[in-house]
Design a protein around this motif. Structure first.
Motif, PDB file in Angstrom:
ATOM      1  N   GLY A  10       0.826  -1.207   0.000  1.00  0.00           N
ATOM      2  CA  GLY A  10       0.000   0.000   0.000  1.00  0.00           C
ATOM      3  C   GLY A  10       0.858   1.253   0.000  1.00  0.00           C
ATOM      4  O   GLY A  10       0.711   2.126  -0.869  1.00  0.00           O
ATOM      5  N   THR A  11       1.773   1.334   0.964  1.00  0.00           N
ATOM      6  CA  THR A  11       2.646   2.509   1.093  1.00  0.00           C
ATOM      7  C   THR A  11       3.374   2.795  -0.210  1.00  0.00           C
ATOM      8  O   THR A  11       3.401   3.923  -0.709  1.00  0.00           O
ATOM      9  CB  THR A  11       3.707   2.239   2.190  1.00  0.00           C
ATOM     10  N   GLN A  12       3.962   1.752  -0.765  1.00  0.00           N
ATOM     11  CA  GLN A  12       4.768   1.931  -1.978  1.00  0.00           C
ATOM     12  C   GLN A  12       3.892   2.233  -3.184  1.00  0.00           C
ATOM     13  O   GLN A  12       4.246   3.064  -4.029  1.00  0.00           O
ATOM     14  CB  GLN A  12       5.618   0.677  -2.235  1.00  0.00           C
ATOM     15  N   ALA A  13       2.759   1.540  -3.270  1.00  0.00           N
ATOM     16  CA  ALA A  13       1.888   1.710  -4.442  1.00  0.00           C
ATOM     17  C   ALA A  13       1.324   3.126  -4.498  1.00  0.00           C
ATOM     18  O   ALA A  13       1.260   3.733  -5.565  1.00  0.00           O
ATOM     19  CB  ALA A  13       0.766   0.676  -4.417  1.00  0.00           C
ATOM     20  N   ILE A  14       0.953   3.666  -3.346  1.00  0.00           N
ATOM     21  CA  ILE A  14       0.391   5.031  -3.302  1.00  0.00           C
ATOM     22  C   ILE A  14       1.419   6.034  -3.824  1.00  0.00           C
ATOM     23  O   ILE A  14       1.123   6.886  -4.670  1.00  0.00           O
ATOM     24  CB  ILE A  14      -0.030   5.392  -1.855  1.00  0.00           C
ATOM     25  N   GLN A  15       2.645   5.891  -3.322  1.00  0.00           N
ATOM     26  CA  GLN A  15       3.711   6.819  -3.694  1.00  0.00           C
ATOM     27  C   GLN A  15       4.042   6.741  -5.191  1.00  0.00           C
ATOM     28  O   GLN A  15       4.157   7.749  -5.876  1.00  0.00           O
ATOM     29  CB  GLN A  15       4.953   6.434  -2.891  1.00  0.00           C
ATOM     30  N   LEU A  16       4.159   5.505  -5.669  1.00  0.00           N
ATOM     31  CA  LEU A  16       4.516   5.298  -7.074  1.00  0.00           C
ATOM     32  C   LEU A  16       3.401   5.794  -8.000  1.00  0.00           C
ATOM     33  O   LEU A  16       3.659   6.406  -9.041  1.00  0.00           O
ATOM     34  CB  LEU A  16       4.758   3.803  -7.284  1.00  0.00           C
TER      35      LEU A  16
END
Ligand code: AMP
Length: 185
Positions: free
Chosen positions: A16-22
């Motif tokens: 979640g954290t990474q996907a949101i940022q990307l």
């Protein structure tokens, strides 16, 4: 840069954290089935009512609740030039469905990012998160469900562009590794 990305990895891997940022930096939508279901529960919709007991127990909700939803979401105007899927596909039958759907919608190819994190680290992270379905018992169940139903999706995607990424680093380090990969893919 690849603009159709699928995040795989166990609960607590940082998808979640990474996907949101990307998604934000690439200007494409972040599509999280877990978020869609949590919103449906909060809004007390029919979908939410049907999904709640499965989610509370750490089980997957039935495919029948999600497949039409994904089909519709990938056809929204904001998704035509790309997307990041987070939490879908969660089992091999969802992966097969998605494969066919992407051919049908002319949305291939895809890039798969698989975040790898040791189980002991996952448990610590999930306990710290304090989400409704992050109790000790549910966490154990979700990890079993991951091993039994979701891990085989990694094998399913072996022929596709699958990249395994060490997720047991700081969020910044993981983000850096992912962005390098995605820009090259
Ligand atoms: P997540 O936010 O991805 O950790 O998902 C939270 C919960 O939502 C999971 O434990 C499942 O109960 C449900 N869920 C999310 N995505 C799916 C999916 N693709 N298939 C079935 N259940 C899902």
């Amino acid at each position: 840069m690849s603009k159709r990305l699928i995040f795989l990895g166990p609960p607590g891997a940082g998808k979640g954290t990474q996907a949101i940022q990307l998604a934000e930096s690439a200007g494409i939508p972040h599509i999280s089935t877990g978020e869609i279901l949590r919103s449906a529960i909060a809004a007390e919709t029919e979908l939410g009512k049907q999904a709640k007991s499965y989610m509370d127990a750490g089980e997957l909700v039935p495919d029948s609740l999600l497949l039409d939803l994904i089909r519709a979401r990938l056809q929204e105007p904001d998704a035509t030039s790309g997307w990041i899927l987070d939490g879908f596909p969660r089992n091999v039958s969802q992966a097969q469905f998605l494969d066919q759907l992407l051919v049908e919608l002319n949305q291939a190819p895809i890039t798969i990012l698989n975040l790898i994190v040791p189980e002991s680290v996952l448990i610590k992270r999930l306990l710290a998160r304090k989400r409704g379905d992050d109790t000790e018992e549910t966490i154990q169940r979700r990890l079993v469900v991951y091993r039994e139903q979701t891990a085989p999706v990694v094998a399913f995607y072996q022929d596709h562009q699958l990249h395994s990424v060490d997720g047991d680093r700081t969020p910044g380090e993981v983000a850096q590794a992912l962005s390098t990969l995605v820009n090259e893919a």
